[in-house]
Design a protein around this motif. Structure first.
Motif, PDB file in Angstrom:
ATOM      1  N   ILE A 168       0.845  -1.205   0.000  1.00 31.99           N
ATOM      2  CA  ILE A 168       0.000   0.000   0.000  1.00 31.99           C
ATOM      3  C   ILE A 168       0.880   1.254   0.000  1.00 31.99           C
ATOM      4  O   ILE A 168       0.645   2.193  -0.767  1.00 31.99           O
ATOM      5  CB  ILE A 168      -0.961  -0.002   1.208  1.00 31.99           C
ATOM      6  CG1 ILE A 168      -2.025  -1.082   1.032  1.00 31.99           C
ATOM      7  CG2 ILE A 168      -1.611   1.375   1.382  1.00 31.99           C
ATOM      8  CD1 ILE A 168      -2.849  -1.360   2.284  1.00 31.99           C
ATOM      9  N   LEU A 169       1.900   1.260   0.842  1.00 26.13           N
ATOM     10  CA  LEU A 169       2.795   2.422   0.896  1.00 26.13           C
ATOM     11  C   LEU A 169       3.573   2.594  -0.405  1.00 26.13           C
ATOM     12  O   LEU A 169       3.756   3.720  -0.881  1.00 26.13           O
ATOM     13  CB  LEU A 169       3.741   2.299   2.091  1.00 26.13           C
ATOM     14  CG  LEU A 169       3.073   2.412   3.467  1.00 26.13           C
ATOM     15  CD1 LEU A 169       4.081   2.095   4.576  1.00 26.13           C
ATOM     16  CD2 LEU A 169       2.453   3.780   3.668  1.00 26.13           C
ATOM     17  N   ALA A 170       4.015   1.479  -0.992  1.00 31.86           N
ATOM     18  CA  ALA A 170       4.742   1.556  -2.261  1.00 31.86           C
ATOM     19  C   ALA A 170       3.833   2.074  -3.375  1.00 31.86           C
ATOM     20  O   ALA A 170       4.232   2.935  -4.170  1.00 31.86           O
ATOM     21  CB  ALA A 170       5.299   0.183  -2.632  1.00 31.86           C
ATOM     22  N   THR A 171       2.613   1.585  -3.425  1.00 36.01           N
ATOM     23  CA  THR A 171       1.669   2.036  -4.442  1.00 36.01           C
ATOM     24  C   THR A 171       1.334   3.515  -4.255  1.00 36.01           C
ATOM     25  O   THR A 171       1.209   4.260  -5.226  1.00 36.01           O
ATOM     26  CB  THR A 171       0.379   1.193  -4.395  1.00 36.01           C
ATOM     27  OG1 THR A 171       0.722  -0.191  -4.496  1.00 36.01           O
ATOM     28  CG2 THR A 171      -0.555   1.542  -5.527  1.00 36.01           C
ATOM     29  N   THR A 172       1.209   3.946  -3.005  1.00 26.25           N
ATOM     30  CA  THR A 172       0.957   5.359  -2.732  1.00 26.25           C
ATOM     31  C   THR A 172       2.132   6.205  -3.221  1.00 26.25           C
ATOM     32  O   THR A 172       1.934   7.252  -3.845  1.00 26.25           O
ATOM     33  CB  THR A 172       0.709   5.589  -1.232  1.00 26.25           C
ATOM     34  OG1 THR A 172      -0.418   4.809  -0.820  1.00 26.25           O
ATOM     35  CG2 THR A 172       0.439   7.055  -0.936  1.00 26.25           C
ATOM     36  N   GLY A 173       3.343   5.748  -2.952  1.00 27.08           N
ATOM     37  CA  GLY A 173       4.526   6.459  -3.433  1.00 27.08           C
ATOM     38  C   GLY A 173       4.565   6.540  -4.948  1.00 27.08           C
ATOM     39  O   GLY A 173       4.833   7.611  -5.523  1.00 27.08           O
ATOM     40  N   ILE A 174       4.273   5.425  -5.615  1.00 26.74           N
ATOM     41  CA  ILE A 174       4.248   5.408  -7.082  1.00 26.74           C
ATOM     42  C   ILE A 174       3.165   6.354  -7.593  1.00 26.74           C
ATOM     43  O   ILE A 174       3.383   7.104  -8.553  1.00 26.74           O
ATOM     44  CB  ILE A 174       4.025   3.967  -7.600  1.00 26.74           C
ATOM     45  CG1 ILE A 174       5.229   3.088  -7.266  1.00 26.74           C
ATOM     46  CG2 ILE A 174       3.760   3.966  -9.100  1.00 26.74           C
ATOM     47  CD1 ILE A 174       4.970   1.601  -7.452  1.00 26.74           C
ATOM     48  N   SER A 175       2.001   6.340  -6.939  1.00 29.22           N
ATOM     49  CA  SER A 175       0.891   7.218  -7.340  1.00 29.22           C
ATOM     50  C   SER A 175       1.305   8.686  -7.247  1.00 29.22           C
ATOM     51  O   SER A 175       1.032   9.470  -8.163  1.00 29.22           O
ATOM     52  CB  SER A 175      -0.322   7.002  -6.431  1.00 29.22           C
ATOM     53  OG  SER A 175      -0.779   5.696  -6.499  1.00 29.22           O
ATOM     54  N   LEU A 176       1.944   9.038  -6.145  1.00 24.31           N
ATOM     55  CA  LEU A 176       2.338  10.436  -5.950  1.00 24.31           C
ATOM     56  C   LEU A 176       3.435  10.854  -6.922  1.00 24.31           C
ATOM     57  O   LEU A 176       3.430  11.987  -7.421  1.00 24.31           O
ATOM     58  CB  LEU A 176       2.754  10.665  -4.504  1.00 24.31           C
ATOM     59  CG  LEU A 176       1.609  10.536  -3.493  1.00 24.31           C
ATOM     60  CD1 LEU A 176       2.143  10.584  -2.064  1.00 24.31           C
ATOM     61  CD2 LEU A 176       0.563  11.616  -3.717  1.00 24.31           C
ATOM     62  N   LEU A 177       4.363   9.951  -7.205  1.00 22.56           N
ATOM     63  CA  LEU A 177       5.405  10.265  -8.192  1.00 22.56           C
ATOM     64  C   LEU A 177       4.800  10.458  -9.578  1.00 22.56           C
ATOM     65  O   LEU A 177       5.141  11.417 -10.288  1.00 22.56           O
ATOM     66  CB  LEU A 177       6.463   9.167  -8.226  1.00 22.56           C
ATOM     67  CG  LEU A 177       7.421   9.136  -7.040  1.00 22.56           C
ATOM     68  CD1 LEU A 177       8.310   7.886  -7.106  1.00 22.56           C
ATOM     69  CD2 LEU A 177       8.278  10.384  -7.015  1.00 22.56           C
TER      70      LEU A 177
END
Length: 132
Positions: free
Chosen positions: A8-17
């Motif tokens: 979830i945290l990795a996907t959130t990071g990818i989303s924000l990038l």
């Protein structure tokens, strides 16, 4: 559970990038802080939804992927309206971003599974070596 939180945290990071790249391409100067929490919430719900879809155990991986992408696009439609994302992004662009994030996540999961398989094979090899 730990793996899901990391995903979830990795996907959130990818989303924000990805959102930052899109914003820069439209000459935007900032992303609001609330967007970070909105993205985190949406990604959490996405992962929970995908976990539920995987529990159905569909026979075709293609059907499962289409159902997951459909879930993501519908979720983006609902939350895009709720969070007023469509004032700055079109639905088509937001949907494309969702699909790109999904594909990146699939690729990262494949890499993680490949690494886990290597580690398991190494453990089996070492165990057989110690027994023999």
């Amino acid at each position: 559970m730990k793996k899901q939180i990391v995903n979830i945290l990795a996907t959130t990071g990818i989303s924000l990038l990805l959102l930052s790249v899109v914003a820069l391409s439209f000459h935007a100067s900032c992303i609001y802080l609330e967007t970070v929490f909105q993205a985190f919430g949406v990604n959490t719900i996405t992962h929970l939804g995908i976990m539920c879809i995987k529990k159905i155990e569909l026979k075709s991986i293609f059907t499962e992927m289409v159902l997951e992408i459909t879930f993501i696009v519908c979720e983006l439609l609902v939350f895009g309206r709720l969070f007023h994302w469509f004032t700055s992004l079109s639905f088509l662009l937001l949907s494309c971003m969702g699909v790109v994030i999904y594909i990146i996540s699939l690729f990262l999961n494949l890499l993680q599974m490949k690494q886990e398989a290597k580690e398991i094979n190494l453990l089996i090899k070492n165990r057989n070596k110690n027994q023999g």
